[in-house]
Design an enzyme around this catalytic site. Structure first.
Site, PDB file in Angstrom:
ATOM      1  N   LYS A  21      28.696  35.738  41.917  1.00 51.34           N
ATOM      2  CA  LYS A  21      29.836  35.079  42.732  1.00 51.34           C
ATOM      3  C   LYS A  21      29.098  34.237  43.929  1.00 51.34           C
ATOM      4  CE  LYS A  21      33.619  37.560  40.744  1.00 51.34           C
ATOM      5  NZ  LYS A  21      34.569  38.738  40.843  1.00 51.34           N
ATOM      6  N   GLN A  69      36.482  42.689  45.577  1.00 51.06           N
ATOM      7  CA  GLN A  69      36.284  43.051  44.182  1.00 51.06           C
ATOM      8  C   GLN A  69      36.762  44.279  43.802  1.00 51.06           C
ATOM      9  OE1 GLN A  69      34.208  41.071  42.261  1.00 51.06           O
ATOM     10  NE2 GLN A  69      34.456  42.331  40.369  1.00 51.06           N
ATOM     11  N   ASP A 110      41.650  34.886  44.120  1.00 51.32           N
ATOM     12  CA  ASP A 110      41.729  35.633  42.908  1.00 51.32           C
ATOM     13  C   ASP A 110      43.121  35.529  42.454  1.00 51.32           C
ATOM     14  OD1 ASP A 110      39.716  36.954  41.340  1.00 51.32           O
ATOM     15  OD2 ASP A 110      39.751  38.519  43.166  1.00 51.32           O
TER      16      ASP A 110
END
Ligand code: GUN
Length: 292
Positions: free
Chosen positions: A54, A98, A121
């Site tokens: 990422k 994450q 997200d």
């Protein structure tokens, strides 16, 4: 092989090229480049790899990334306090924590602490709640399911009116993918561990999204001829012919499925690259919302 191969790598590159061009325009207009903060708690090797990918994508597209690595025994307060600090930082447009987090951390509370305008997200309960409700618009849609829908649309698969079967009901993929398919007017069935006669359910599907985390679970003879098969699984299969001793396979038995399906995504090179491309798209959008 009868199925058309859906090239996720090429489609993801196209999305990233578009994002890169938009970032260049923003910077040329004197605005700051979009910034993504990544938060890794603990030392899971897979999570560390995903976070690195990422950050690398940010660099490729002219975006800033700010990485924060907390030890595996970090407290709930330490993680939430980092999130609050990132919420307040104007250089940070998107925040990615994450997952999975270590077991002692309350994931829902951490996700809830993220400013919804930075929730790239799409996992904040407000964004997920809006996704589930008619007439409401989430600010961001979870990246992998967003990539699944994007691949179907780019490939010309008719979603409206189709029977879609999603295998798996995870918060990250299965459930939001099912919600998105409903928003696209598909008739959606979710298959899970208690579902009876899974092959017969899958046989009704015009669209199959496999996100169940079981290697080569979906067999060729479960598929309706011509179905669009989107394989979200990533599993390591022992393979002595490979230098590293294994190869990556999905949740679908590719060799069988490709002879029956109308479209199919490979593993690797299908859904995987789309997750990052959609994260970049969401981060650009976050920057556009915050610096109009
Ligand atoms: N873990 C597996 N997939 C994802 C994802 O899309 N976002 C985050 N934050 N964690 C993940």
């Amino acid at each position: 092989m009868t199925a058309k191969l859906i090239d996720g790598k090429a489609i993801a590159q196209k999305v990233k090229d578009e994002v890169k061009a938009e970032v260049e325009k923003m910077v040329a207009a004197g605005k700051p480049a979009p910034g993504l903060a990544t938060v890794l708690v603990g030392d899971r090797v897979d999570s560390a790899t995903y976070v690195r990918m990422k950050q690398k994508a940010c660099a490729e597209l002219g975006m800033e990334s700010y990485h924060h690595h907390l030890p595996g025994d970090a407290s709930q307060e330490e993680v939430e306090s980092l999130v609050r600090q990132l919420n307040a930082d104007p250089k940070v447009n998107g925040i990615l924590v994450q997952l999975p987090l270590p077991d002692h951390i309350d994931e829902e509370k951490v996700l809830q602490a993220i400013d919804i305008t930075k929730d790239v997200d799409g996992f904040h309960p407000i964004n997920i709640g809006r996704l589930a409700q008619k007439g409401r618009e989430p600010l961001f849609v979870p990246c992998t399911p967003y990539g699944v829908i994007y691949l179907l649309k780019e490939s010309g698969v008719q979603i409206s009116g189709a029977n879609a079967v999603v295998l798996g009901r995870s918060n990250i993929v299965g459930m939001p993918a099912a919600l998105l398919l409903v928003r696209e007017n598909a008739t959606v069935t979710i298959v899970h561990s208690r579902t009876k006669d899974i092959p017969e359910v899958v046989r009704q599907a015009d669209i199959v999204v496999a996100a169940i985390g079981k290697m080569e679970f979906v067999r060729g003879d479960w598929l309706k001829p011509g179905a669009a098969v989107i394989d979200v699984g990533i599993n390591s299969k022992p393979d002595p012919t490979k230098k590293r001793g294994y190869r990556l396979v999905g949740d679908v038995n590719f060799d069988e499925a490709k002879e029956v399906a109308g479209w199919i995504t490979p593993v690797p090179g299908g859904v995987g690259p789309m997750t990052i491309a959609m994260l970049m798209r969401n981060t650009l959008r976050a920057a556009q919302i915050q610096n109009p």
